[in-house]
Design an enzyme around this catalytic site. Sequence first.
Site, PDB file in Angstrom:
ATOM      1  N   CYS A   1      -2.711  11.791  11.054  1.00 21.04           N
ATOM      2  CA  CYS A   1      -1.797  12.729  10.402  1.00 21.04           C
ATOM      3  C   CYS A   1      -2.217  14.186  10.571  1.00 21.04           C
ATOM      4  O   CYS A   1      -1.371  15.079  10.615  1.00 21.04           O
ATOM      5  CB  CYS A   1      -1.666  12.389   8.918  1.00 21.04           C
ATOM      6  SG  CYS A   1      -3.241  12.265   8.041  1.00 21.04           S
TER       7      CYS A   1
ATOM      8  N   SER B   1      -2.966  12.705  -0.789  1.00 23.62           N
ATOM      9  CA  SER B   1      -2.232  11.483  -0.433  1.00 23.62           C
ATOM     10  C   SER B   1      -2.706  10.900   0.887  1.00 23.62           C
ATOM     11  O   SER B   1      -2.519   9.714   1.148  1.00 23.62           O
ATOM     12  CB  SER B   1      -0.729  11.757  -0.365  1.00 23.62           C
ATOM     13  OG  SER B   1      -0.444  12.799   0.549  1.00 23.62           O
TER      14      SER B   1
ATOM     15  N   HIS C   1      -0.335  18.582   4.819  1.00 19.60           N
ATOM     16  CA  HIS C   1      -1.581  19.032   5.453  1.00 19.60           C
ATOM     17  C   HIS C   1      -1.361  20.416   6.058  1.00 19.60           C
ATOM     18  O   HIS C   1      -0.380  20.652   6.771  1.00 19.60           O
ATOM     19  CB  HIS C   1      -1.994  18.081   6.582  1.00 19.60           C
ATOM     20  CG  HIS C   1      -2.551  16.774   6.109  1.00 19.60           C
ATOM     21  ND1 HIS C   1      -2.794  16.487   4.791  1.00 19.60           N
ATOM     22  CD2 HIS C   1      -2.935  15.659   6.816  1.00 19.60           C
ATOM     23  CE1 HIS C   1      -3.291  15.265   4.705  1.00 19.60           C
ATOM     24  NE2 HIS C   1      -3.389  14.753   5.908  1.00 19.60           N
TER      25      HIS C   1
ATOM     26  N   GLY D   1       0.823  -1.206   0.000  1.00 16.69           N
ATOM     27  CA  GLY D   1       0.000   0.000   0.000  1.00 16.69           C
ATOM     28  C   GLY D   1       0.856   1.254   0.000  1.00 16.69           C
ATOM     29  O   GLY D   1       2.091   1.205   0.048  1.00 16.69           O
TER      30      GLY D   1
END
Length: 367
Positions: free
Chosen positions: A158, A189, A253, A14
């Site tokens: 995150c 992402s 972010h 992944g």
Amino acid sequence: MAKKINVGVLGATGMVGQRYIKLLENHPWFKVTYVAASPRSAGKLYKDAVKNRWLIGAEIPADVADLTVQDANNASLALGKCKFVFSALEMGKDEIKALEEAYAAEGIPVVSNASANRWTEDVPMLVPEINFSHLDVIAEQKKHHGWDKGFIAVKPNCSLQTYMMPLHALIMAGYPVKRMIVTTLQATSGAGYPGVPSFDMIDNIVPFIGGEEEKTEKECLKILGSVKDGKIVNAKLPQVSSTCTRVPVVDGHTACVSLEFDLPKNKKPSLEEIEKVWTSYSSLPQELKLPSAPEHAIVVRHEDNRPQPRRDRETEKGMACVIGRLRPCNVFDVKFVALSHNTKRGAALGGILNAELLKAKGFFDNL
């Protein structure tokens, strides 16, 4: 040079798993010797399992390309092949929780990116600069399960990385925070691969990400909590109200933050004092000189148009929180814009830093 520790990656095919494999290439302490994924990838060479969907750089690390992918659902297959595993599993939370516990029961510590065990009372949810003392619960965790060598440690969501270190720095400097309003602008992402359809992201902003607002509002309280009787007790403050959005940015972010201090007006810090707190912020990872730790965990920019994901996400190897536009707030006390690299500090490299801290504190000594 000391011998490297053999490590495994679960969910290795992944997006986060690939990031682990690329970031661990030439790591001074760790070497990937085991890769595992879903049964459909098991039995293939890693280079074949990720053929046409390798996303991290031009080439697959040579030491991993020819490893045979194992079935991640069978924890016993990792025995003798690695000392601990990084978990980047992508499946249901109950399945992940059971599987991570199965690895720990086999005597294989799990350093996890998954959310399944974040709210387990005796599992530390680590931001190494902030709550390294939460490692104390691991002894109780092992005792509770009857595990000899295995244990589980996780990293938070995150989106929190954009504001947790600035928040912690202020608290540690004697400026507790009462309330915060956080609006995140999160990179595509963060949705994995293939992620959000391009038609939804081009010329668009998606004002909802399932589960993100709850994580953003609550996980900070566990991170800022304390260890009591072998369990982590959540902090009561700050209260956080969040809105989490998906924006057409690949990595990085961003968060727009307004906060109110839990202090009388004459005790609240000035903007100059806040900046000094942030720029001087340093903690145990910096003291230990962990390989993935940023020298400057918080970087303050003074340009009106910074931070920006394309310009600032790689600051300090993608491990710094970059802050700009610090200014007074008409509703609360101050407001600012913060940025962190979601697939490095917020994902795989943050997990690697957790493992480095665990190694430095002796948790892998007897494996």
